[in-house]
Design a protein around this motif. Structure first.
Motif, PDB file in Angstrom:
ATOM      1  N   THR A 192       0.849  -1.187   0.000  1.00  0.00           N
ATOM      2  CA  THR A 192       0.000   0.000   0.000  1.00  0.00           C
ATOM      3  C   THR A 192       0.889   1.241   0.000  1.00  0.00           C
ATOM      4  N   LEU A 193       0.636   2.144  -0.937  1.00  0.00           N
ATOM      5  CA  LEU A 193       1.417   3.369  -1.066  1.00  0.00           C
ATOM      6  C   LEU A 193       0.494   4.572  -1.005  1.00  0.00           C
ATOM      7  N   ILE A 194       0.942   5.625  -0.357  1.00  0.00           N
ATOM      8  CA  ILE A 194       0.264   6.923  -0.380  1.00  0.00           C
ATOM      9  C   ILE A 194       1.245   7.925  -0.962  1.00  0.00           C
ATOM     10  N   ASP A 195       0.979   8.371  -2.183  1.00  0.00           N
ATOM     11  CA  ASP A 195       1.869   9.309  -2.870  1.00  0.00           C
ATOM     12  C   ASP A 195       3.315   8.802  -2.883  1.00  0.00           C
ATOM     13  N   GLY A 196       3.468   7.496  -3.082  1.00  0.00           N
ATOM     14  CA  GLY A 196       4.796   6.906  -3.181  1.00  0.00           C
ATOM     15  C   GLY A 196       5.398   6.439  -1.879  1.00  0.00           C
ATOM     16  N   ARG A 197       4.791   6.792  -0.747  1.00  0.00           N
ATOM     17  CA  ARG A 197       5.298   6.364   0.563  1.00  0.00           C
ATOM     18  C   ARG A 197       4.542   5.129   1.017  1.00  0.00           C
ATOM     19  N   THR A 198       5.258   4.142   1.549  1.00  0.00           N
ATOM     20  CA  THR A 198       4.595   2.926   2.005  1.00  0.00           C
ATOM     21  C   THR A 198       3.707   3.227   3.207  1.00  0.00           C
ATOM     22  N   PHE A 199       2.533   2.602   3.232  1.00  0.00           N
ATOM     23  CA  PHE A 199       1.581   2.792   4.320  1.00  0.00           C
ATOM     24  C   PHE A 199       1.361   1.509   5.115  1.00  0.00           C
ATOM     25  N   TYR A 200       1.769   0.369   4.585  1.00  0.00           N
ATOM     26  CA  TYR A 200       1.580  -0.881   5.305  1.00  0.00           C
ATOM     27  C   TYR A 200       2.505  -0.934   6.521  1.00  0.00           C
TER      28      TYR A 200
ATOM     29  N   GLN B 165      -7.435   9.762  -6.571  1.00  0.00           N
ATOM     30  CA  GLN B 165      -7.784   8.485  -7.167  1.00  0.00           C
ATOM     31  C   GLN B 165      -6.976   7.389  -6.493  1.00  0.00           C
ATOM     32  N   ILE B 166      -7.447   6.158  -6.639  1.00  0.00           N
ATOM     33  CA  ILE B 166      -6.738   4.984  -6.136  1.00  0.00           C
ATOM     34  C   ILE B 166      -6.515   4.048  -7.312  1.00  0.00           C
ATOM     35  N   GLU B 167      -5.279   3.615  -7.477  1.00  0.00           N
ATOM     36  CA  GLU B 167      -4.943   2.666  -8.534  1.00  0.00           C
ATOM     37  C   GLU B 167      -4.763   1.288  -7.902  1.00  0.00           C
ATOM     38  N   ILE B 168      -5.636   0.356  -8.253  1.00  0.00           N
ATOM     39  CA  ILE B 168      -5.537  -1.010  -7.765  1.00  0.00           C
ATOM     40  C   ILE B 168      -4.833  -1.841  -8.831  1.00  0.00           C
TER      41      ILE B 168
ATOM     42  N   ASN C  22      -2.156   1.898  -4.871  1.00  0.00           N
ATOM     43  CA  ASN C  22      -1.465   3.179  -4.984  1.00  0.00           C
ATOM     44  C   ASN C  22      -2.478   4.307  -4.800  1.00  0.00           C
ATOM     45  N   ILE C  23      -2.399   4.996  -3.669  1.00  0.00           N
ATOM     46  CA  ILE C  23      -3.345   6.057  -3.330  1.00  0.00           C
ATOM     47  C   ILE C  23      -2.712   7.408  -3.670  1.00  0.00           C
ATOM     48  N   VAL C  24      -3.399   8.182  -4.483  1.00  0.00           N
ATOM     49  CA  VAL C  24      -2.900   9.488  -4.929  1.00  0.00           C
ATOM     50  C   VAL C  24      -3.771  10.573  -4.309  1.00  0.00           C
ATOM     51  N   THR C  25      -3.166  11.463  -3.538  1.00  0.00           N
ATOM     52  CA  THR C  25      -3.916  12.560  -2.936  1.00  0.00           C
ATOM     53  C   THR C  25      -3.781  13.823  -3.792  1.00  0.00           C
ATOM     54  N   TYR C  26      -4.632  14.785  -3.511  1.00  0.00           N
ATOM     55  CA  TYR C  26      -4.587  16.052  -4.243  1.00  0.00           C
ATOM     56  C   TYR C  26      -3.358  16.861  -3.843  1.00  0.00           C
ATOM     57  N   ARG C  27      -2.738  17.494  -4.839  1.00  0.00           N
ATOM     58  CA  ARG C  27      -1.657  18.421  -4.546  1.00  0.00           C
ATOM     59  C   ARG C  27      -2.241  19.670  -3.863  1.00  0.00           C
TER      60      ARG C  27
ATOM     61  N   GLY D 167       4.048   8.244  13.363  1.00  0.00           N
ATOM     62  CA  GLY D 167       4.380   9.549  12.820  1.00  0.00           C
ATOM     63  C   GLY D 167       5.262   9.359  11.609  1.00  0.00           C
ATOM     64  N   PHE D 168       5.215  10.328  10.667  1.00  0.00           N
ATOM     65  CA  PHE D 168       6.023  10.165   9.458  1.00  0.00           C
ATOM     66  C   PHE D 168       6.445  11.524   8.917  1.00  0.00           C
ATOM     67  N   ILE D 169       7.569  11.530   8.225  1.00  0.00           N
ATOM     68  CA  ILE D 169       8.069  12.688   7.485  1.00  0.00           C
ATOM     69  C   ILE D 169       8.501  12.189   6.114  1.00  0.00           C
ATOM     70  N   ASP D 170       8.008  12.832   5.077  1.00  0.00           N
ATOM     71  CA  ASP D 170       8.220  12.377   3.700  1.00  0.00           C
ATOM     72  C   ASP D 170       8.719  13.553   2.872  1.00  0.00           C
ATOM     73  N   GLY D 171       9.853  13.386   2.209  1.00  0.00           N
ATOM     74  CA  GLY D 171      10.384  14.431   1.347  1.00  0.00           C
ATOM     75  C   GLY D 171      10.651  13.901  -0.049  1.00  0.00           C
ATOM     76  N   SER D 172      10.406  14.727  -1.062  1.00  0.00           N
ATOM     77  CA  SER D 172      10.655  14.300  -2.440  1.00  0.00           C
ATOM     78  C   SER D 172      11.098  15.482  -3.277  1.00  0.00           C
ATOM     79  N   ALA D 173      11.848  15.160  -4.321  1.00  0.00           N
ATOM     80  CA  ALA D 173      12.323  16.172  -5.263  1.00  0.00           C
ATOM     81  C   ALA D 173      12.310  15.572  -6.657  1.00  0.00           C
ATOM     82  N   GLN D 174      11.886  16.371  -7.636  1.00  0.00           N
ATOM     83  CA  GLN D 174      11.826  15.907  -9.018  1.00  0.00           C
ATOM     84  C   GLN D 174      12.289  17.032  -9.942  1.00  0.00           C
ATOM     85  N   HIS D 175      13.087  16.650 -10.942  1.00  0.00           N
ATOM     86  CA  HIS D 175      13.527  17.640 -11.930  1.00  0.00           C
ATOM     87  C   HIS D 175      13.523  17.008 -13.315  1.00  0.00           C
TER      88      HIS D 175
END
Length: 665
Positions: free
Chosen positions: A123-131, A152-155, A174-179, A282-290
């Motif tokens: 199970t992923l939320i915006d790329g971060r594991t939730f399980y 949306q959720i992608e099964i 794969n759970i995708v939340t709104y930006r 508790g969680f902290i998630d950081g990402s960068a894309q170029h």
């Protein structure tokens, strides 16, 4: 078995004949300039939904190298579900089992209710594991975001270990939340029977140019079932989550994101009906894309998550469990010729899991993966990938691979053939558990639950075929078939330490095989009415040392569902009605599913849910009433009592009705 294979072969032959005929006709139409125009095709594919979970980059749904079902934002809200996992019942081939109000298990095509071996689905939320690494599965009642925040959720049904590693042996959620720049401010709340209460808020904004923020919170509680466990609080579920997100887009090619949150339980979550586990995280998630243009896109993602796990019924408190994950990947495309295009994605990942308890030792997992896609004339897409994981000192080196070919025979029909291998490493409990069981079967006076650090990873070989037909623009018909063989299955085992003490541990033994398929249809019947229906079949047999029967919780041969959704008065009035049928089946009457556990019958399950909403202030204020289990079907979806350990497993579900108010600013 031979009969099923013969039927499957016949269907595949018919599909291949149809595919070749359609391909020939389409080529003739292109050459003659009659029909099948490129303009028509481009307009058609512009409307196609996009997904990211199957490739770790955005692709059109029709071109994804996996079996994927999209659950939209409206699907979630209009379902009226109090637990997000219940929404997965609308997906053909998903096995969803409700144990209590706090615990709903979900998996793809088998193994949905496994207490200590996980559900084998990442199970992923915006790329971060939730399980939860502790049990290898997901506590869905701890979902940290309001359901309104899900885009949306992608099964993904089928192995995805070649991209995501061990927990993705049967698929990915794969759970995708709104930006933040897509989020509206929202306040909502509701309540109903069984002390059910729910409250949510979301707010986002741009405080300076290109700097966005979002904050959200959710509170849930329910007491729908009395405690199906040994001792503890009478509340099944009470949970509070707060999440904050910061987004910076300095230029269109660069995207930076930082997200953090906490989930706090005020009561104990049940695990398999055995006992309640309190899990604060508790969680902290950081990402960068170029985006480097012709040099491709580079993504970096890292996160830290801490679980504070405690159970007062067992003499074992693993304390804080920390998970750290870091991943970097690069994706780039090359036009080999004007009509042949190649896209390569590769990456490296490191995952670390550790706990406070001396019995829990650090797990280090190093991984590298490569996936390549070649598209020929926008008609044939070949995809192949491989990943190598090294879980140092424990499961060792495991390799997974996948391959698929997609024939886009016509803009309205495509055929996909897939093959994959995957693996599932033991969970923290499988490795490190060490506690006394409070329930002891006769004639023993004590029982000890002990992990085994020599347990190897499970592995699977998987084949599937997918067909998608769109005879008209707003109608989709899908026919999917699959077969898999799982080996080296992790199973519980019993041994006597002495005449008075029983030991429960784990070992590798036997395997499982399954063959089945799904047939589904969805679309718009009118501008004001749409619906879906499906039938899913799965012939599942687990094999422990070639002894039958064996572990089989929640794997009925037949499942069916149908739903209708309507809107009237210019969208001010909405209604949703969904029905699910789960066929009776035999299941082992035990939490741990030993090979000698008695087999009992689990009856047919009939679920009917409804939701009616009215917008007195259009697009801003909605009042809604939801009713779940309208037929008041009291059939537990797993056996009600474990005769081996002498503890309850689940209780009878009951009719529930509740109301809500939502205001979007």
């Amino acid at each position: 078995m031979k009969r099923h294979l013969f039927r499957l072969s016949g269907l595949l032959c018919l599909l291949c004949i149809f595919s070749r005929t359609s391909w020939a006709q389409y080529q003739m139409s292109e050459e003659s300039g009659i029909g099948g125009s490129s303009i028509e095709e481009e307009l058609y594919f512009e409307k196609e939904e996009t997904v990211t979970g199957a490739t770790k980059r955005q692709v059109k749904l029709a071109e994804a190298p996996a079996n994927i079902t999209i659950i939209t934002h409206d699907d979630i809200i209009q379902s009226g579900a109090t637990n997000i996992a219940e929404v997965f019942r609308r997906v053909p081939g998903m096995d969803v089992v409700t144990v209590t109000a706090a615990e709903t298990e979900a998996s793809a095509r088998g193994f949905p209710a496994n207490l200590v071996d996980g559900d084998r689905m990442a199970t992923l939320i915006d790329g971060r594991t939730f399980y939860l690494e502790f049990l290898g599965g997901t506590f869905w009642s701890q979902f940290p975001f309001p359901l309104d925040d899900i885009k949306q959720i992608e099964i993904i049904k089928g192995p995805m270990s070649s991209l995501y590693g061990n927990r993705a042996m049967l698929g990915v959620i794969n759970i995708v939340t709104y930006r933040p720049d897509e989020t509206r401010t929202l306040l909502s709340g509701g309540g109903g029977r069984f002390e059910y209460a729910n409250g949510n808020f979301m707010h986002a904004g741009e405080f300076v140019d290109n700097y966005w923020y979002k904050i959200s919170g959710t509170y849930n509680r329910s007491n729908q079932f009395s405690p199906a466990k040994l001792t503890g609080s009478p509340k099944d579920w009470e949970d509070l989550s707060l999440v904050g997100e910061f987004e910076f887009i300095p230029q269109k090619e660069t995207h930076l994101n930082l997200t953090g949150g906490i989930t706090q339980d005020f009561s104990e979550l049940q695990a398999g009906g055995l006992a309640g586990w309190t899990d604060r995280r508790g969680f902290i998630d950081g990402s960068a894309q170029h985006d480097f243009g012709k040099w491709g896109v580079v993504d970096f993602k890292s996160y830290w998550e801490r679980h504070d796990i405690f159970n007062k019924d067992f003499d074992w408190d693993p304390g804080d469990l920390d998970t750290v994950d870091a991943e970097i990947r690069h994706s780039f495309s090359v036009d080999i010729t004007p009509r042949i295009k190649n896209t390569t994605t590769y990456g490296f990942e490191y995952r670390y899991v550790d706990g406070d308890d001396p019995t829990v030792q650090a797990l280090h997992n190093f991984a590298g993966y490569l996936q390549n896609e070649t598209k020929f004339y926008d008609r044939v897409i070949l995809t192949g990938g491989v990943r190598v994981d090294d879980q140092v000192d424990y499961a060792g080196i495991n390799t997974s691979a996948n391959g698929s070919v997609i024939f886009i025979i016509h803009p309205k029909y495509n055929l996909r053939l897939g093959i994959a291998t995957a693996f599932n490493t033991p969970t923290t409990i499988n490795y490190f558990s060490d506690f006394d069981l409070p329930a002891v079967p006769a004639p023993f006076s004590a029982a000890r639950f002990v992990g085994n650090r020599n347990v190897d990873a499970e592995n699977i070989l998987y084949f599937d075929v997918g067909n998608t037909i769109k005879p008209i623009e707003k109608l989709k018909i899908r026919a999917d078939f699959f077969y898999y063989r799982l080996n080296n299955m992790i199973v519980p085992t019993l041994s006597a330490i002495d005449p008075t003490t029983l030991q429960v541990s784990f070992r590798n033994d036997g395997g499982a095989r399954a063959i089945g398929g799904e047939l589904s249809i969805e679309g718009d019947m009118f501008d004001w009415l749409n619906g879906y229906a499906y039938w899913a079949y799965e012939d599942f047999l687990a094999i422990n040392g070639n002894v039958d029967p064996t572990p089989n919780l929640g794997n009925p041969k037949n499942k069916a569902a149908a739903g209708l959704r309507g809107k009237w008065l210019d969208g001010r009035l909405t209604a949703n009605l969904e029905f699910r049928y789960i066929m009776h089946h035999q299941a082992q009457n035990g939490i741990l599913n030993f090979s000698f556990t008695p087999v009992v019958d689990v009856g047919d399950v009939y679920l009917l849910n409804a939701r009616v909403g009215f917008w007195p202030v259009k697009n801003h204020l909605e009042l809604a009433v939801m009713a779940n289990n309208i037929l008041n079907d009291n059939t537990p979806q797993v056996p009600a009592f474990d005769t081996t350990l002498g503890v309850p497993l689940a209780e009878k579900p009951q009719f529930n009705i509740w109301g809500s108010l939502r205001y979007l600013f």
